[in-house]
Structure formats: structure tokens, C-alpha cells
Enzyme design. Structure first.
Site, PDB file in Angstrom:
ATOM      1  N   ASP A 108      38.522  41.301  45.132  1.00 46.57           N
ATOM      2  CA  ASP A 108      38.526  42.540  45.926  1.00 46.57           C
ATOM      3  C   ASP A 108      37.089  42.905  46.290  1.00 46.57           C
ATOM      4  O   ASP A 108      36.533  43.878  45.774  1.00 46.57           O
ATOM      5  CB  ASP A 108      39.204  43.672  45.129  1.00 46.57           C
ATOM      6  CG  ASP A 108      39.288  44.956  45.939  1.00 46.57           C
ATOM      7  OD1 ASP A 108      39.315  44.882  47.181  1.00 46.57           O
ATOM      8  OD2 ASP A 108      39.317  46.048  45.320  1.00 46.57           O
ATOM      9  N   PHE A 168      34.647  41.434  41.440  1.00 45.45           N
ATOM     10  CA  PHE A 168      34.238  42.665  42.131  1.00 45.45           C
ATOM     11  C   PHE A 168      35.014  43.834  41.507  1.00 45.45           C
ATOM     12  O   PHE A 168      35.673  44.612  42.188  1.00 45.45           O
ATOM     13  CB  PHE A 168      34.510  42.589  43.640  1.00 45.45           C
ATOM     14  CG  PHE A 168      33.973  41.346  44.309  1.00 45.45           C
ATOM     15  CD1 PHE A 168      32.645  41.286  44.725  1.00 45.45           C
ATOM     16  CD2 PHE A 168      34.782  40.235  44.512  1.00 45.45           C
ATOM     17  CE1 PHE A 168      32.140  40.144  45.347  1.00 45.45           C
ATOM     18  CE2 PHE A 168      34.288  39.091  45.124  1.00 45.45           C
ATOM     19  CZ  PHE A 168      32.969  39.038  45.548  1.00 45.45           C
ATOM     20  N   CYS A 206      38.890  44.479  53.087  1.00 47.34           N
ATOM     21  CA  CYS A 206      38.896  45.889  53.503  1.00 47.34           C
ATOM     22  C   CYS A 206      38.107  46.104  54.786  1.00 47.34           C
ATOM     23  O   CYS A 206      37.701  47.211  55.095  1.00 47.34           O
ATOM     24  CB  CYS A 206      38.367  46.771  52.382  1.00 47.34           C
ATOM     25  SG  CYS A 206      36.688  46.375  51.902  1.00 47.34           S
ATOM     26  N   ASN A 219      26.439  38.351  39.989  1.00 45.33           N
ATOM     27  CA  ASN A 219      26.861  38.130  41.363  1.00 45.33           C
ATOM     28  C   ASN A 219      28.074  37.181  41.329  1.00 45.33           C
ATOM     29  O   ASN A 219      27.993  36.088  40.773  1.00 45.33           O
ATOM     30  CB  ASN A 219      25.699  37.495  42.127  1.00 45.33           C
ATOM     31  CG  ASN A 219      26.034  37.294  43.588  1.00 45.33           C
ATOM     32  OD1 ASN A 219      27.125  36.863  43.944  1.00 45.33           O
ATOM     33  ND2 ASN A 219      25.066  37.596  44.440  1.00 45.33           N
ATOM     34  N   ASP A 239      31.162  42.085  38.014  1.00 41.81           N
ATOM     35  CA  ASP A 239      30.609  42.957  39.057  1.00 41.81           C
ATOM     36  C   ASP A 239      29.097  42.890  38.937  1.00 41.81           C
ATOM     37  O   ASP A 239      28.553  42.841  37.835  1.00 41.81           O
ATOM     38  CB  ASP A 239      31.102  44.400  38.891  1.00 41.81           C
ATOM     39  CG  ASP A 239      30.918  45.217  40.169  1.00 41.81           C
ATOM     40  OD1 ASP A 239      31.917  45.523  40.835  1.00 41.81           O
ATOM     41  OD2 ASP A 239      29.748  45.530  40.501  1.00 41.81           O
TER      42      ASP A 239
END
Ligand code: SAH
Length: 400
Positions: free
Chosen positions: A303, A226, A343, A276, A248
Site C-alpha cells: 500500500d 508501507f 491511490c 525503504n 516503513d
């Protein structure tokens, strides 16, 4: 001072406000002493008529009042200038070398509904509450005075605006912007599309962690999952990684990170895949029944975007975290480090850790915790306002 209409709270309400939380929900209000225009400044009192603070009223939002101050204040350009200068001083104290950072982080800086990011000499403003939106001109004037920026952009394209009765609003407020901006983070350059990029352009909240995680990269094979513009991977490459592979699903993000690698003279040790991550990890850990996955990375960074926007989807999010943890553990060499971030405010640090420990149990690995991470200091956590804390991360070494 102008006289303010009073919002009276029900008996028993108000403790949270006294403690410093700025939101008053519709259900906590007993009555208004007179009709109020949405966006106006009101004073809030408890049922014994004690002043709790002043803030912006909005009948259309679930949050009826957003408190600005515990005492009477005039909301003028000077008020915004003082608040923004105070916020700036916090960044200068805690991130003295940084030239790009979040100047104002809404509730974290006692300006609910306002975000201001500084990308070198460009400011990006994001407004998500009606009271702030109505005072945009004052806010912009205060920003001009403090920063004299080359450009001020608005990126108020957040979905939460509709809950305030606001349409999305984007564009150049002042100056001229042609093409991407070169943003300096810890001495590395990142080409950033401030008009169309994620959030207000970059994930500034990871700035301190890029540097911290890169300490585990020296001499090793690194996988940045990511990767977006390549923040973690490029820091790792600069810190002496032998090789970094970036993943990514956005072809544009991969193209930008490829350019960033070249700009920073790190391209030789970088490779890229626009895929993916879930598929890539699955394909790279798929083995026949009696075969084992050959671990090949010394540092893996995970992340991902927030897997959940609400409480109801937390179980799905946890399955997602467990899945990537499980496959990353298989690909990590013994002695290697897994740095993983979450997050989502709705997923607690404990639940997030559980998703890793249960993956470690299933794969029979023993882990040693070597670091804990949070959001960079330009996204301050105010414990009285739990919503200000959302980013958590950790690094674990695979003992065996
Ligand atoms: N680590 C980055 C931030 C990542 S944000 C940084 O520090 O800047 C999330 C990124 O994940 C976005 O770039 C998005 O394009 C990408 N993404 C989202 N879902 C994905 C998936 N399933 N596979 C690969 N990339 C994904």
C-alpha cells in the site's frame, strides 16, 4: 435573496455541469456581467441564459467557479449544517459501526474544497478553496452544532491552497489537544498524531479494506509493506496471522505501529523494520545466478504512497508498481495472496493491473483474482465526477 452576478459560459460549454461536475475552468467562461470579488457566490448560466447553478468564484484559481448547487441557494450556517448532516447520514448508512471516518469528502459530498474527518471526539477540517475558506466560521459553527466535538483542528497544509491564493493554515480552532488521539478502527486502537501525521492523521480510506484483506491472513506469515501505523498488519494479526512483519521507511511510523501492536495485545506476533521497501524487497530477493528465491509469505500487502502527482510521471509510477509486484511475487508462497493498492487518480485500474500482470509474466507465475477493492464508503465515488475515484486495489492468489 441577494442578487448574484452572472458568469456566462461560452457556447458548447456546460454539459459537464448539467451532468453534476462542479468545476468551471477559466477557458469555458465567455464573460461576467459585472466584476466579482474572489470568493463571492455567483450564478452560472449557459450562453442561452439558462441557469446551471450557483457557486464560489475565484479568479486566481484555474477552477474559476466551484458549483455548490444547481439552483439558487443561500450560503448560510444552515446551508452547511444541512449538507454536513446529509453527508453524515451516508456514513451512518454505509458504515454503521464506525466511530472514526471522513464526514465530508469535498466533491463527493457536493462541498468542493472542504474535507472534515472525525477521529472519535476530535474533528479535523481541511480547506483547499477560497470560497470555503472565507466561510470557515459558518462551517465551524455548523460542526459544533452537529457533533459538539471535544476539539476542532485545522490541517489546511495542502499545497493546492497556493493555486487558490491561500497560505497554509494549521492549528486548534476550538478545545484543547494534548498528544496523540486513540482512534478506533474496526475495534482496533491506533495512536494517531492528528497535528503532525499524514493527510489529516490517518488513511481512513482503507478502513473497510483492512478488515477485508485480513481474511487472507489466517495462520499465515504476513508482510505489510508501507505499513504506516500498521493498519493492514494489525488487522491481519488479529485475524489469526501466525506472524506479521511491518516495513516503513519512517522511524516514527514504525515506532507508533510498535506501540499500536502492544496496545492491541498483538506484539508477540509482530516484528518491524524501518527501511525503504524497495531496498528491503531487493535485498530479500537477491540470489546467486543458479539459486532461487525461497518464497516465505502467505500474504503480502503493498500500500505505497502515490508514486505520481501528475500525468507526466505515470510511466515512472508504473515502473515502481511493477518493481514491487515482481519482487513480492517472488516472496509469495504458491497459494498465498498478494493484496496491492494504488491511490493515484492518474494511474487507471487497467494500467495498475497491467503492472502486476507484466510482473507475473516476467516471473512466470499464474494468478487467480480473489478480490477487488476501492476506497471506503466515507470517500464516496460520484461517477459524474471522475476525480472522486482514486483508490483501487486487488487481491490475487498465486496459483503457481
Ligand atoms: N498502509 C498504510 C498507508 C501507507 S501510506 C495505511 O493503511 O495506513 C505510505 C507509507 O509509506 C507512509 O507511512 C510512508 O512513510 C511510507 N513510505 C513511503 N515511501 C516508502 C519507501 N520507499 N519505503 C518504505 N516506506 C515508504
Amino acid at each position: 435573496m441577494e442578487s448574484l452576478i452572472t458568469v456566462l459560459l461560452k457556447p458548447g460549454e456546460g454539459d459537464r455541469i448539467v451532468a453534476g461536475h462542479p468545476w468551471i475552468y477559466h477557458g469555458e467562461i465567455l464573460r461576467l456581467t459585472a466584476p466579482v470579488v474572489d470568493g463571492a457566490l455567483v450564478q452560472v448560466k449557459d450562453h442561452r441564459q439558462r441557469l446551471l447553478g450557483v457557486g464560489f468564484y475565484n479568479s486566481r484559481s484555474k477552477i474559476n467557479v466551484r458549483i455548490l448547487a444547481p439552483e439558487r441557494v443561500e450560503v448560510t450556517e444552515a446551508f452547511f449544517e444541512e449538507r454536513i448532516r446529509t453527508a453524515l447520514a451516508v456514513r451512518q448508512r454505509h458504515m454503521p459501526g464506525a466511530t472514526s471516518f471522513r464526514v465530508v469528502n469535498a466533491e463527493s459530498d457536493f462541498l468542493s474544497g472542504l474535507i472534515v474527518d472525525k477521529y472519535e471526539d476530535v474533528l479535523v477540517v481541511q480547506i483547499s478553496a477560497l470560497g470555503m475558506d472565507q466561510r470557515k466560521a459558518m462551517i465551524v459553527a455548523a460542526l459544533q452544532k452537529i457533533f459538539t466535538p471535544r476539539v476542532i483542528l485545522e490541517r489546511s497544509d495542502v499545497s493546492s491552497r497556493k493555486f487558490e491564493g491561500l497560505a497554509e493554515s494549521n492549528g486548534v480552532i476550538s478545545g484543547e489537544l494534548a498528544g496523540p488521539v486513540s482512534v478506533n478502527l474496526n475495534g482496533l486502537k491506533f495512536e494517531t498524531d492528528l497535528v503532525g501525521g499524514h493527510k489529516t492523521g490517518m488513511y481512513l480510506d482503507q478502513q473497510a479494506n483492512y478488515q477485508a484483506v485480513s481474511e487472507f491472513a489466517k495462520g499465515g506469515q504476513v508482510l505489510d509493506c508501507f505499513s504506516f501505523l500498521g493498519g493492514f498488519g494489525l488487522h491481519a494479526a488479529r485475524s489469526g496471522a501466525a506472524h506479521v512483519h511491518f516495513l516503513d521507511q519512517s522511524a516514527e511510523a514504525i515506532a507508533a505501529s510498535r506501540r499500536n501492536a502492544a496496545t492491541n495485545r498483538l506484539a508477540e506476533k509482530c516484528s518491524f523494520d524501518a527501511v525503504n521497501v524497495f531496498d528491503w524487497l531487493k535485498n530479500n530477493t537477491a540470489v546467486k545466478p543458479h539459486e532461487r528465491v525461497i518464497p516465505r509469505f502467505d500474504l503480502i500487502v503493498l500500500d505505497p504512497p502515490s508514486f505520481t502527482r501528475n500525468r507526466a510521471s505515470v510511466p515512472d509510477a508504473l515502473r515502481g508498481y511493477k518493481e514491487i509486484h515482481l519482487r513480492a511475487l517472488k516472496l509469495l508462497k504458491p497459494g498465498g495472496t498478494l493484496a496491492s493498492f494504488c491511490c493515484s487518480h492518474h494511474v487507471s485500474a487497467d494500467l495498475f493491473l497491467d503492472s502486476l500482470l507484466s510482473a507475473a509474466y516476467d516471473t512466470r507465475h499464474i494468478l487467480r483474482r480473489v478480490a477487488l477493492y476501492g476506497q471506503s464508503p466515507d470517500h464516496p465515488v460520484i461517477p459524474m465526477i471522475p476525480e472522486t475515484e482514486y483508490l483501487k486495489g486487488f487481491a490475487f492468489e498465486k496459483v503457481r
